[in-house]
Design an enzyme around this catalytic site. Structure first.
Site, PDB file in Angstrom:
ATOM      1  N   LYS A   1       0.916  -1.262  -0.065  1.00  0.00           N
ATOM      2  CA  LYS A   1      -0.153  -0.083   0.081  1.00  0.00           C
ATOM      3  C   LYS A   1       0.891   1.281  -0.014  1.00  0.00           C
ATOM      4  O   LYS A   1       0.340   2.133  -0.420  1.00  0.00           O
ATOM      5  CB  LYS A   1      -1.076  -0.124   1.087  1.00  0.00           C
ATOM      6  CG  LYS A   1      -2.206  -0.985   1.128  1.00  0.00           C
ATOM      7  CD  LYS A   1      -3.383  -0.832   1.846  1.00  0.00           C
ATOM      8  CE  LYS A   1      -4.406  -1.600   1.092  1.00  0.00           C
ATOM      9  NZ  LYS A   1      -5.470  -1.669   2.033  1.00  0.00           N
TER      10      LYS A   1
ATOM     11  N   LYS B   1      -4.540  -9.584  -6.207  1.00  0.00           N
ATOM     12  CA  LYS B   1      -5.714  -9.714  -5.077  1.00  0.00           C
ATOM     13  C   LYS B   1      -6.687  -8.694  -5.776  1.00  0.00           C
ATOM     14  O   LYS B   1      -6.714  -7.626  -5.857  1.00  0.00           O
ATOM     15  CB  LYS B   1      -5.324  -9.703  -4.076  1.00  0.00           C
ATOM     16  CG  LYS B   1      -6.351  -9.882  -2.740  1.00  0.00           C
ATOM     17  CD  LYS B   1      -5.675  -9.404  -1.551  1.00  0.00           C
ATOM     18  CE  LYS B   1      -6.049  -7.980  -0.994  1.00  0.00           C
ATOM     19  NZ  LYS B   1      -7.447  -7.884  -0.756  1.00  0.00           N
TER      20      LYS B   1
ATOM     21  N   LYS C   1     -10.817  -3.746  -2.909  1.00  0.00           N
ATOM     22  CA  LYS C   1     -11.811  -2.655  -3.025  1.00  0.00           C
ATOM     23  C   LYS C   1     -11.162  -1.457  -3.538  1.00  0.00           C
ATOM     24  O   LYS C   1     -11.835  -0.793  -4.597  1.00  0.00           O
ATOM     25  CB  LYS C   1     -12.397  -2.246  -1.755  1.00  0.00           C
ATOM     26  CG  LYS C   1     -13.300  -3.073  -0.967  1.00  0.00           C
ATOM     27  CD  LYS C   1     -13.975  -2.677   0.165  1.00  0.00           C
ATOM     28  CE  LYS C   1     -13.755  -3.550   1.384  1.00  0.00           C
ATOM     29  NZ  LYS C   1     -12.679  -3.190   2.229  1.00  0.00           N
TER      30      LYS C   1
END
Ligand code: ATP
Ligand code: MG
Length: 326
Positions: free
Chosen positions: A111, A193, A196
């Site tokens: 991230k 993956k 969202k």
């Protein structure tokens, strides 16, 4: 008896990866053990976000979870920021968490690469997660595979706190991850993956038409260039979804048809669409009912927060007393 705790970020719409990796387990387990499900808005603000959108997404996530089968009469559903002890315990856990462990976390590395500037909240994300779980002294955490490393850290934190302040007693249990067979669903692009925040999802509440528009072009086995080329189900994301949604006879048939080029990928996806629709029709119906009765969502969240404040308060009284903070 075990206590179950798990969380989900209101960072976008609830998707089939969340559903297969975690939510389906929550719906099953809520009837077996005390289950607490948390919409983790403090986690969701560790990346750039819009406050008005966060409000909408939080409600939408609550509605989606109830539609998916979380039953507020047996499980506890609440929003993290409604229970202040989460951040209080996190601060305490920050003081016993090794920095090196945080820097090693795969989710942080992944991230932070996507951010222009990295904030300390993103680094400390798993410490808040440890606080979420341990505040309720939960020992079983049904999650997707990507969260297993964070749970290892929760165990380290529990162990360290117990050793330092509980005179070695196991006040905080060492929580265990609980995985489903579909522990890691790939995105429709087959690159990463399903997440969202990645725009590679199928939303749980999307219509049959919307799902088909996304499923039709979804990546399958790259070896199936032409219709007559046989495929390899073991590397195909659509086959993984069949394993999760179709009955075992159909899954066997899919394997056979793919490896002999009996079906093309579109045929295979059409059968999958039917299986997904069978599971999602009642979920979409419940979602429509909840939209017509928004007070049911509010009531569930208010009752959940009330129940959690009681447990959280009790834990923090003990923690403050043991740490000389009372
Ligand atoms: P974000 O992109 O904002 O991180 P997310 O889709 O990864 O969102 P989370 O709220 O981080 O969702 O995770 C909620 C739960 O869903 C966790 O238990 C996580 O392990 C699980 N999960 C998320 N993505 C997948 C996936 N692709 N396959 C299986 N489980 C998943
Ligand atoms: Mg995630």
């Amino acid at each position: 008896m075990s206590r179950i705790f798990s969380g989900i970020q209101p960072s976008g719409e609830l998707h089939i990866g969340n559903y297969l990796g975690a939510v389906r387990n929550w719906v099953r387990l809520q009837h077996q053990q005390p289950t607490i499900i948390c919409i983790v808005d403090y986690h969701a603000i560790t990346v750039a976000y819009d406050p008005d959108q966060l409000r909408v997404r939080r409600r939408e996530m609550a509605l989606s979870l109830l539609a998916a089968g979380i039953d507020p009469d047996v499980a506890t559903l609440f929003v993290q920021s409604a229970v202040q002890e989460h951040t209080e315990l996190q601060w305490i856990f920050n003081t016993i968490t090794p920095l090196g462990e945080l820097e090693r976390q795969a989710q942080f590395k992944e991230k932070s690469q996507r951010q222009e500037s990295v904030n300390a909240g993103l680094l400390n994300y798993p410490v808040l997660q440890a606080a979420d779980i341990l505040l309720y002294r939960a020992d079983l955490v049904p999650v997707g595979e990507d969260q297993v490393q964070h749970l290892e850290l929760s165990r380290v934190v529990a162990r360290r706190w117990n050793a330092a302040f509980a005179r070695g007693a196991a006040y905080f249990p060492e929580p265990q991850a609980m995985l489903t067979p579909a522990r890691r669903i790939m995105g429709l692009d087959g690159q990463a993956k399903m997440s969202k925040s990645m725009g590679n999802t199928i939303g749980l509440l999307e219509s049959r038409e919307e799902i088909w528009a996304k499923l039709r072009p979804a990546v399958t086995d790259p070896a199936r260039v032409r219709r007559i080329d046989p495929g390899h189900p073991e590397v195909c994301n659509v086959y993984r979804l069949h394993e999760a949604f179709s009955d075992s006879e159909t899954v066997k048939d899919v394997y056979q048809q793919c490896t002999t080029a009996g079906w093309g990928c579109i045929d295979c996806k059409n059968v999958l669409l039917g299986a997904m629709d069978r599971e999602f029709v009642p979920i979409r119906r419940r979602a429509a009912e909840l939209r017509a009765n928004p007070a049911r969502v509010d009531d569930a969240l208010a009752a959940g927060a009330g129940a959690c404040r009681l447990i959280a308060g009790e834990t923090m009284r003990y923690v403050r007393e043991r740490m000389g903070l009372d």
